[in-house]
Design a protein around this motif. Structure first.
Motif, PDB file in Angstrom:
ATOM      1  N   ASP A 151       0.861  -1.168   0.000  1.00 35.42           N
ATOM      2  CA  ASP A 151       0.000   0.000   0.000  1.00 35.42           C
ATOM      3  C   ASP A 151       0.905   1.228   0.000  1.00 35.42           C
ATOM      4  N   ALA A 152       0.978   1.858  -1.171  1.00 31.91           N
ATOM      5  CA  ALA A 152       1.945   2.951  -1.344  1.00 31.91           C
ATOM      6  C   ALA A 152       1.660   4.103  -0.381  1.00 31.91           C
ATOM      7  N   ALA A 153       0.371   4.409  -0.174  1.00 35.63           N
ATOM      8  CA  ALA A 153       0.026   5.584   0.640  1.00 35.63           C
ATOM      9  C   ALA A 153       0.549   5.445   2.070  1.00 35.63           C
ATOM     10  N   SER A 154       0.436   4.266   2.648  1.00 34.82           N
ATOM     11  CA  SER A 154       0.847   4.099   4.049  1.00 34.82           C
ATOM     12  C   SER A 154       2.259   3.545   4.186  1.00 34.82           C
ATOM     13  N   GLY A 155       2.788   3.001   3.089  1.00 35.89           N
ATOM     14  CA  GLY A 155       4.119   2.387   3.147  1.00 35.89           C
ATOM     15  C   GLY A 155       4.080   0.938   3.603  1.00 35.89           C
ATOM     16  N   LEU A 156       2.871   0.346   3.657  1.00 39.47           N
ATOM     17  CA  LEU A 156       2.774  -1.056   4.093  1.00 39.47           C
ATOM     18  C   LEU A 156       3.302  -2.006   3.015  1.00 39.47           C
TER      19      LEU A 156
ATOM     20  N   VAL B  54       3.644 -11.406   7.788  1.00 37.73           N
ATOM     21  CA  VAL B  54       4.862 -10.675   8.109  1.00 37.73           C
ATOM     22  C   VAL B  54       4.716  -9.277   7.512  1.00 37.73           C
ATOM     23  N   VAL B  55       4.875  -8.262   8.344  1.00 41.76           N
ATOM     24  CA  VAL B  55       4.901  -6.883   7.846  1.00 41.76           C
ATOM     25  C   VAL B  55       6.359  -6.464   7.801  1.00 41.76           C
ATOM     26  N   LEU B  56       6.805  -6.035   6.616  1.00 37.70           N
ATOM     27  CA  LEU B  56       8.220  -5.681   6.443  1.00 37.70           C
ATOM     28  C   LEU B  56       8.433  -4.250   6.939  1.00 37.70           C
ATOM     29  N   ALA B  57       9.104  -4.126   8.074  1.00 45.31           N
ATOM     30  CA  ALA B  57       9.343  -2.811   8.667  1.00 45.31           C
ATOM     31  C   ALA B  57      10.601  -2.189   8.059  1.00 45.31           C
ATOM     32  N   ASP B  58      10.698  -0.850   8.146  1.00 47.98           N
ATOM     33  CA  ASP B  58      11.957  -0.229   7.741  1.00 47.98           C
ATOM     34  C   ASP B  58      12.963  -0.399   8.887  1.00 47.98           C
ATOM     35  N   SER B  59      14.194   0.083   8.678  1.00 48.47           N
ATOM     36  CA  SER B  59      15.222  -0.197   9.681  1.00 48.47           C
ATOM     37  C   SER B  59      14.922   0.487  11.024  1.00 48.47           C
TER      38      SER B  59
ATOM     39  N   LYS C 222       6.053   2.380  12.552  1.00 48.08           N
ATOM     40  CA  LYS C 222       4.718   1.777  12.465  1.00 48.08           C
ATOM     41  C   LYS C 222       3.696   2.904  12.617  1.00 48.08           C
ATOM     42  N   THR C 223       2.794   3.051  11.650  1.00 46.51           N
ATOM     43  CA  THR C 223       1.834   4.155  11.720  1.00 46.51           C
ATOM     44  C   THR C 223       0.400   3.610  11.744  1.00 46.51           C
ATOM     45  N   PRO C 224      -0.544   4.433  12.227  1.00 48.04           N
ATOM     46  CA  PRO C 224      -1.954   4.004  12.200  1.00 48.04           C
ATOM     47  C   PRO C 224      -2.416   3.677  10.777  1.00 48.04           C
ATOM     48  N   GLU C 225      -1.914   4.436   9.796  1.00 50.81           N
ATOM     49  CA  GLU C 225      -2.320   4.211   8.393  1.00 50.81           C
ATOM     50  C   GLU C 225      -1.844   2.839   7.924  1.00 50.81           C
ATOM     51  N   MET C 226      -0.631   2.473   8.367  1.00 52.83           N
ATOM     52  CA  MET C 226      -0.059   1.181   7.974  1.00 52.83           C
ATOM     53  C   MET C 226      -0.883   0.033   8.579  1.00 52.83           C
ATOM     54  N   LEU C 227      -1.250   0.208   9.843  1.00 49.30           N
ATOM     55  CA  LEU C 227      -2.047  -0.834  10.506  1.00 49.30           C
ATOM     56  C   LEU C 227      -3.428  -0.946   9.850  1.00 49.30           C
ATOM     57  N   ALA C 228      -3.988   0.203   9.467  1.00 48.75           N
ATOM     58  CA  ALA C 228      -5.301   0.174   8.796  1.00 48.75           C
ATOM     59  C   ALA C 228      -5.180  -0.550   7.460  1.00 48.75           C
ATOM     60  N   ALA C 229      -4.111  -0.257   6.719  1.00 49.07           N
ATOM     61  CA  ALA C 229      -3.916  -0.928   5.416  1.00 49.07           C
ATOM     62  C   ALA C 229      -3.723  -2.425   5.616  1.00 49.07           C
ATOM     63  N   PHE C 230      -3.028  -2.784   6.686  1.00 46.14           N
ATOM     64  CA  PHE C 230      -2.839  -4.207   6.959  1.00 46.14           C
ATOM     65  C   PHE C 230      -4.193  -4.858   7.303  1.00 46.14           C
ATOM     66  N   GLY C 231      -5.005  -4.153   8.078  1.00 39.77           N
ATOM     67  CA  GLY C 231      -6.347  -4.664   8.411  1.00 39.77           C
ATOM     68  C   GLY C 231      -7.167  -4.906   7.146  1.00 39.77           C
TER      69      GLY C 231
ATOM     70  N   ALA D 109      -6.264  -1.546  16.541  1.00 37.82           N
ATOM     71  CA  ALA D 109      -6.235  -0.689  15.345  1.00 37.82           C
ATOM     72  C   ALA D 109      -6.632  -1.504  14.113  1.00 37.82           C
ATOM     73  N   ILE D 110      -6.106  -2.720  14.007  1.00 40.14           N
ATOM     74  CA  ILE D 110      -6.401  -3.587  12.855  1.00 40.14           C
ATOM     75  C   ILE D 110      -7.890  -3.965  12.847  1.00 40.14           C
ATOM     76  N   SER D 111      -8.469  -4.133  14.052  1.00 36.59           N
ATOM     77  CA  SER D 111      -9.867  -4.587  14.150  1.00 36.59           C
ATOM     78  C   SER D 111     -10.859  -3.541  13.639  1.00 36.59           C
ATOM     79  N   ARG D 112     -10.383  -2.304  13.407  1.00 40.62           N
ATOM     80  CA  ARG D 112     -11.279  -1.294  12.835  1.00 40.62           C
ATOM     81  C   ARG D 112     -11.539  -1.573  11.359  1.00 40.62           C
TER      82      ARG D 112
END
Ligand code: NAD
Length: 349
Positions: free
Chosen positions: A21-26, A83-88, A92-101, A126-129
């Motif tokens: 997800d380009a917008a959130s970086g997920l 697996v969520v690939l984090a940067d170094s 972790k942002t709310p937008e990323m968690l929403a995209a993962f949800g 956050a994901i449960s939303r």
């Protein structure tokens, strides 16, 4: 990108889903190994990988492990893992968690997520939303569910005691020396339970301050992370990351028992033979560490309360004993005995 089915760990996964997800970086991988027994259940790991191929391998290995774990725990669930690939910096942002949800939701209930390394119960909220296919949410006292870590720790504790009984002929952990690698949610919980029994503890963590603080609290000894695998003790309990048991480390072990909560402790299938050949009593990881998934699966299924979780976790020692008995009778390594049992249960035996 190399196709997932060419990976050595593919093992006939039913599906491997890649999300971006380009917008959130997920960037995320959701691997579904088997839905033979029910929806594929397994937590989400949030981790930085130098090479994205390592993230896919991790997801594949962890997902297969969940198929085996859920089957051996008697749960009506298949196996999957995200697996969520984090940067170094592990941003972790709310937008990323929403995209993962939304990614979990897109799988329509074939995959059910929960916490794993790097994910908290607040992250699950956050994901449960965005999806209802999530477990490990905060629950009221007395209910099944919530952070799986403490229940995993309880199951590992019972498994370590079973190993002490089998391997050392002692009925409790008093005076038994246990070396714990990683004192986070699982290893820290295990240390506290063993300390209450009067075990002698040696602790290590990549975060040396964390190990030192817990050692001070429990009257234990802290050693450097690099030294814990070669501590001379009764039990080594790996409770950090996987693949720590390989040809070199197994040769250097100075314990008669390895029993810990980390997933995928054996680096390669041949390591099951290596540890067996050294005469070390090994507790197959996905059997001893099933407490957390029992907790979150019952939460998701809406079946039973905390007492039911405890009753099911209390069966972990029985299962380990069954595996060790069969291993002793057949001369087959305990890890292989467990895999064969699990494969049968998921219809692949
Ligand atoms: P956590 O993040 O709370 O703790 C892990 C700890 O290990 C951290 O303190 C970290 O600093 C430490 N660590 C990392 N690399 C290390 C190294 N090389 N040497 C020493 N310490 C190191 O994670 P957790 O929830 O306690 O999970 C630990 C292990 O148990 C993982 O393999 C996880 O997959 C497995 N597991 C966890 C659960 C659960 O319910 N949390 C369930 C089943 C399996």
């Amino acid at each position: 990108m190399t196709a997932p089915w060419t990976y050595p760990d593919f093992d006939d996964h039913e599906g491997v889903h890649l999300f971006r997800d380009a917008a959130s970086g997920l960037t995320a991988v959701i691997a579904l190994h088997s839905t033979h027994l029910g929806p594929a259940a397994g937590g989400t790991r949030f981790w930085h990988y130098a090479d994205p191929a390592d993230a896919i391998t991790d997801a594949l290995r962890l997902s297969r492990g969940m198929s085996f774990k859920n089957a051996m725990a008697g749960l009506p669930m298949g196996g999957g893992k995200a697996v969520v690939l984090a940067d170094s910096l592990r941003t972790k942002t709310p937008e990323m968690l929403a995209a993962f949800g939304r990614a979990v939701e897109a799988l329509g209930g074939r995959y059910i997520t929960a916490e794993d390394v790097g994910m908290s119960d607040a992250d699950m909220v956050a994901i449960s939303r965005e999806t209802k296919h999530v477990s490990g949410l905060p629950v009221a006292a007395g209910h099944a569910g919530g952070d799986p870590g403490p229940t995993t720790a309880k199951g590992v504790y019972l498994g370590v005691r079973a190993a002490i009984s089998r391997g050392l002929g002692k009925q409790d952990a008093a005076g038994v020396h246990v070396a714990i690698q990683g004192v986070g949610s699982v290893g820290g919980g295990l240390a506290r339970l063993l300390a209450k029994d009067g075990a002698k503890l040696t602790l290590a963590d990549a975060d040396a301050k964390r190990a030192k603080a817990l050692a001070d609290e429990l009257g234990a000894t802290a050693v450097a992370a690099a030294d814990i695998m070669t501590v001379e003790a009764d039990v080594l309990s790996p409770c950090a990351l996987g693949a720590i048991l390989d040809e070199r480390s197994i040769a250097a072990l100075q314990v008669p028992i390895v029993a810990g909560g980390a997933n995928n402790q054996l680096a390669a299938p041949a390591d099951a033979d290596r540890i067996h050949a050294r005469g070390i009593l090994y507790a197959p990881d996905y059997v001893i560490n099933a407490g957390g998934i029992i907790n979150v699966a019952l939460e998701y299924l809406g079946q039973g309360d905390r007492a039911e979780v405890e009753a099911r976790v209390a069966k972990i020692p029985e299962r380990l004993d069954q595996i060790w008995t069969e291993s002793a009778a057949s001369g087959v390594p305990s890890a292989v005995v467990a895999d064969r049992m699990a494969m049968k249960l998921i219809g692949r035996g």
